[in-house]
Structure formats: structure tokens, C-alpha cells
Enzyme design. Sequence first.
Site, PDB file in Angstrom:
ATOM      1  CE1 TYR A   1      -8.361  22.623   5.227  1.00 31.62           C
ATOM      2  CE2 TYR A   1      -8.343  25.016   5.197  1.00 31.62           C
ATOM      3  CZ  TYR A   1      -7.892  23.824   5.718  1.00 31.62           C
ATOM      4  OH  TYR A   1      -6.970  23.820   6.724  1.00 31.62           O
TER       5      TYR A   1
ATOM      6  CE  LYS B   1       3.666  -3.604  -7.383  1.00 32.47           C
ATOM      7  NZ  LYS B   1       4.441  -4.248  -6.318  1.00 32.47           N
TER       8      LYS B   1
ATOM      9  N   GLY C   1      14.864 -16.849  -0.743  1.00 31.32           N
ATOM     10  CA  GLY C   1      14.553 -15.465  -0.433  1.00 31.32           C
ATOM     11  C   GLY C   1      13.066 -15.280  -0.226  1.00 31.32           C
ATOM     12  CB  ALA C   2      11.058 -12.186   0.069  1.00 35.59           C
TER      13      ALA C   2
ATOM     14  CG  ASN D   1       5.149  -9.854  -9.147  1.00 34.39           C
ATOM     15  OD1 ASN D   1       5.313 -11.025  -9.486  1.00 34.39           O
ATOM     16  ND2 ASN D   1       5.778  -9.325  -8.117  1.00 34.39           N
TER      17      ASN D   1
END
Length: 753
Positions: A44, A99, A201-202, A323
Site C-alpha cells: 500500500y 460460477k 430463447g438466448a 457449459n
Amino acid sequence: MSDESNVRFTEREALFYHSTGRAGKIEIIASKPMATQRDLSLAYSPGVAVPVEAIASDASCAYDYTAKGNLVAVISNGTAILGLGNLGALASKPVMEGKSVLFKRFADVDSIDIELDSEDPDALIEAIAMMEPSFGGINLEDIKAPECFVIEQTLRERMNIPVMHDDQHGTAIIAAAGIINACLLTNRKLSDIKVVVNGAGASALACTALIKSLGVPHDNVTVCDRSGVIYRGRDRLDQWKSAHAVDTPHRTLEEALVGADVFLGLSAKGALPKAYLMTMAAEPIIFAMANPDPEITPPEAKEARPDAIVATGRSDYPNQVNNVLGFPFIFRGALDVRATAINEEMKVAAAHAIAELARMQVPEEVAAAYGKNHSFGREYIIPAPFDPRLMEVVPAAVAKAAMDSGVAQKPIEDFDAYRLQLKSRLNPTTSVLTQVYAQVKEHPKRVIFAEAEDEVILRAAIQFRDFGYGTPVLVGRTDIVKDKLKELGVGHPDAYEIHNAADSPHVEAMGSLLYDRLQRRGYLERDVKRMVNHDRNAFAAALLKLGVGDAMVTGITRPYAQTMRDVRHVLDAAPGRLPFGIHVLVAKNTTVFLADTTCHERPTAEELAVIAKETAGFARRLGHEPRVAFVSYSTFGNPTGKWLEPIRGAISILDQEKQSFEYEGEMAPDAALNPSVMKRYPFSRLTAPANVLIFPGLQSANIAAKLLKELGGNATIGPVLLGMEKPVQIVPMTAIAPDVLTLALLAASDVVG
């Protein structure tokens, strides 16, 4: 598509998982030392001023001096959460955290979930666009159509970092890979196939767009929504649906499927009746991807059309469209070349890479997870989600496509070195354990949980059953166990198998078994009866010996040594084996195996040699090439001492037997683990830091294992018990339910050996 749609669990168990220990599923940890005042000054003020000025002068320095280049935001407004619908931004947070965890688990991408409380596309676009300085990429998630199309397209135009709505493109990429392979198997060309998409749909429209990018002609694709076929001239079509309208006389799904080669379903359960399949072309390709239940199940499809190739979104059927095969690795490749976008070329490259991987020979460790040697064919057109090669193959293909299409700002010069770097990002232990879980699920076992009146043990047993790993055999007083099952939210406690000495039909056989074993060790018949009636470990071990179960887990209520003595009253060492324990310390990129941490107070040279060989074999089964160090207070005789001879004797034995793994000793831990210290000993046979540490005695081994567990901040598995005639695992008294479940699964698997 989700791979958990077939997993059963209680609501209470799901809430307990998310709330136990630290609430939620993610945390932030520092990647630099923070121990001293100098560390803090560098991190810092005033040290941070130097990289600030560098970035102000050259924005690209942000990738060198901050985490931006490996940081993805997972963003949602909660308007299309999984299959649950519009439940709001806050309700989407558990999904977005999940996710983020998958990004880290599969591709070592750091990720932060961000939930935005707005359904106004313009407000979302402005908020997300302003985040560009913070992140290297944006993963949009669970945003309803058609707003998701506008949001993604606008952000891709405005932002100079990769933006992808995974609900659209993730499913599309994996489905496209499967279609490529299904066409190969049925001798079709993409330019010739006739495709019917059910759903608009998408995900459905993204699938439609991507297969066209792969080479399927526009006029060969018919899209259907709830009102039927999307045809040119149909009223009230938005711009996204009208982009896929075709000239056709067909008005219904049934009509459109006549002569069709491919059905792509992203609609609803039962939307594809068996009768519709009868009019499709020979060897029809059916992707029924509705979540959580497909438009038609594979058994139903095969009954109607035995010549069909079928894929779904579920893990309990072959050819799962998942996915997780795509998004972590696509972002990995995009981040590594600092891509300004994820374009169509990168998505096509990912689809081809995934398809090609399925055509390669399946590695032994992946085949072992399934319990059979999968090879490319009608029931294996899509790779397994935990195939370790995904991390090497897909990011490299995506990165190259980014370079070739001109969106890469930092091209890769050496792809061989890049693939090696990708491989080193992940700890193989994590992948192998995933395969172990799949192996047990494929071949369910009966595992005896010896202390089922304890809540920790009982939670693990419930998870073992609910997650489909097999049958838990519970040992305890029946009424107490059933009451505790009810307290933990189990709806049908009578469905559980419970054994206790009061009513077990095996008590007489146990008494005979134990009396035959122990009568010459000072035990009278009444002693044996008392043991059967009152000692749950002896009772459970006898059940295992009699074949009532396949494996056993215990240890939560008694010290390890006492539990081991109880078990050894009933069970022997495996022929020619030496029972001992291994603690497995799992860090982000490395795993270290410590042995023997449980059994032998002062092992002999012969015992140390056996422990080293057995631990090296276990390390190999968990995906590691073993490098064994016999650790000591002394490094190659400095300082000298009287406890070095057993180590030197073990080294001599290994030398005579000519091992297939590296080993060295005696060595202090820093000489075994620290590369800079290792350089002082050029004669050492270790080519890299050790990952197997063999200790000279139980005291040092157990202290080291517990210290590292408490202070090291790494996940610890074990101790894992090897060398018994039957699979037995003894958990520490401090274990929590996930620890018990892991050891139960190891006991039920082949990895312990």
C-alpha cells in the site's frame, strides 16, 4: 447445461453446505506476503505509488502490476436464474458465487460475482461498462431474453475486454462440438444437414447462430418457438427471431421434423414426442437439452429410433452438454492473449477443439472414473467435464483464434511452452478426486458408517446416499439414529439401513469370528460378546469382515490410535502389506504427501522403504510424479546423530531394488522443498522440490501434519489409511462432514489400493 439435475439432497443439507464455516463459497486471499511492515509498505502506501504512476503512463501496465489480467466479473440481475425464473439480483448471488468457483476450479481464473439490482437494459449497460478498468473480462449470466441480446451486443461494442453471455454461447459451443462429431459418425456434412431448433430463447438462438457459423446454411435451419415455426412474414417477431426466419410451408414442430437430420431442443420437458422421431432422417441426431428434464429421454428416443445419437444436459446419460467444458477455458485463452473480445472465430475454434478432444484416445485416469474405457462413438461424442486435457487444448485453440482474427493484444510466441504453463496452473489432485467421485457413482458401494449416532458422521452418510455414491450402512441404536435423521431433515429415515447389536442377525457370526481370532490373545468368550455388544468399531469391522459392507469409515468419537486398535481386533493387514497413514496437503498448484503420520512410532529401515514405495504409488494414483524425500533434522549427515541409520538403511534398500521414482535423504525440509536451498547440494537425486515426505518417526510426522493443517491454510485430506485387508478409513476426531465424506469415497474407490 447443469450437470447436477439428477442429484438429490434435502433443502436443509443445501443450506447447511452454503452456511457452514465461512458463509458462501468464495473468499479473497492475498497473493503477496503481508507479514511485515515492509510488506505492507510495498503493498500500500508508499510503495503502491510506483505501479500507480507506471499505469498512468501506460495503461497496459495494469496487466503487469495488478490482478486485472486474470480477473473476470460474473454479473447478473437475476431475471433468469437457472430454471427458477426472475427471482431478483440478490437471489442470484449463490449461483454467481458458484460460477466464480467453477472459473477457479477448472481454469485458475480469479472471479468476483456482481449482482445488479435493475431490469433496465440501459442502466445495466452503463453500470457494467464502467467496470472495464477493474476486470480482464465480463461473464454475463442468468439475464432474460431479449434484454440479454441487447446488453451483450452493446457491451461488446463499447468495451475493450472480452464480454460473453454464457447462457447463450456456452451451451451453443458444447452443442456445436457434439454436432460436429455426430455428423462425422453418420457421414454427414455440415453444409448438407437439415436442422430443427425447438426453443427461441438466448441459448437456442445462440446455438442457431453458431451452427450457421460452422457451415450449416441459413435455409437449412428451422427455428420453432411456442407459437410454432418462425417463418418469413410471421407477425410479431422481434429482430432476434426474425434474423432466423426462413421461407417454409411448415408451421409446426411436427411438420418441420419430417426428413430432418438434427433436432436441437432448448425448450421444455416432453416437447418431443416419440412419434415425431419416426419421420426424421436415418440416424437422427437428437440434442434434447431442456433443463432439468430433457424434451425426450435417451431411453425413449432409442426406443423410437434405435439408430439415433442422443445428447442431453444431464450427467446420468451419455453425451452431456455441460457449459463447464467451455466457459472457463474460453476466458482462460482470451485473458492470456489480452483479447479485446470473444468473437465468433474464437467460439468456433473452441467448438472444434472440444470436438477433436472427444475423438482422441481417452486417458486412463478419465476412463477409470467411468469404470470403462470410453472411446469416440455414439455414446461419447462430447468429452467428460473433468478431462484434464481440456485445460491444455481449449485455451490454446481460443488464444490462436484470437490472434488470427486480430483481437489479441499479447500474442503467444511459443504454444508448446504455453500448453505446459496451462497444465501447471492446476493441481492434478483436484481432477483425480473428481474422477474418484465419478468412479464411485458409476459403481456404487455399501459403506459402513460406524458411529452413526454422531451428527458429523450422519451428515456424511446422508450426503453419500443423496449424491448417489451408494448405500450407507449405519451402526448405532436404531431409535436414536432415526431421530437424528429426522432432525437433519431426512424425509424417510426408515429407508436407511441401520445395524446394532440388539437386533442384528449377524451377532452370532461376529462372536464366532472374533472368538476364533482372539482366544489365544487373552480374550474369553464373554469378552468377545461384550466387544460385539458395546464396541461399535469392532461391531462395524466385523460387519465388513462378514461382507455386509464393501468399506468402512469411523474415528470421530475416539483417538486414532484407540480406533486403530479396535479395528485391528477384527481386521488384519493385507497380505504382504504394511498399514500406515498419509496426510495429503492440497494447495492451489501443488500437493504434498506426508507419511507415516498415524501408525509406526519408530519405523525400521525396511518399514521406511515400504512406506516410501507405497506413498509414491498413492501419489501416482492421484496424478503426481512422486519425488520422495526422507526428511530429518540432518541434511546429508550435517549435523550427525543417532537417528539417521534407519533412513540410510531405507535408501540402501531402495537403491538395491531400483525404483521408478526419484528419492533422496536424509534431508532437512528446506533442502527438500526450497529450490534455492536445493542448489547447495548439486549431487542430490531430486530434480525438483519433493512432493512426498517420509518422516523418521510418528512424533515428528504427526506434529508436522497437524501444524501444516492449522497454520498452512491448505486443504488437508486424511489421514488416508493404506495396507488393510479391507477398505477402512479412520477420520480424525476434529473432522467435519465433508472430510468424512471424502474418506468414505476414498474407501469405496480403487485409488487407495
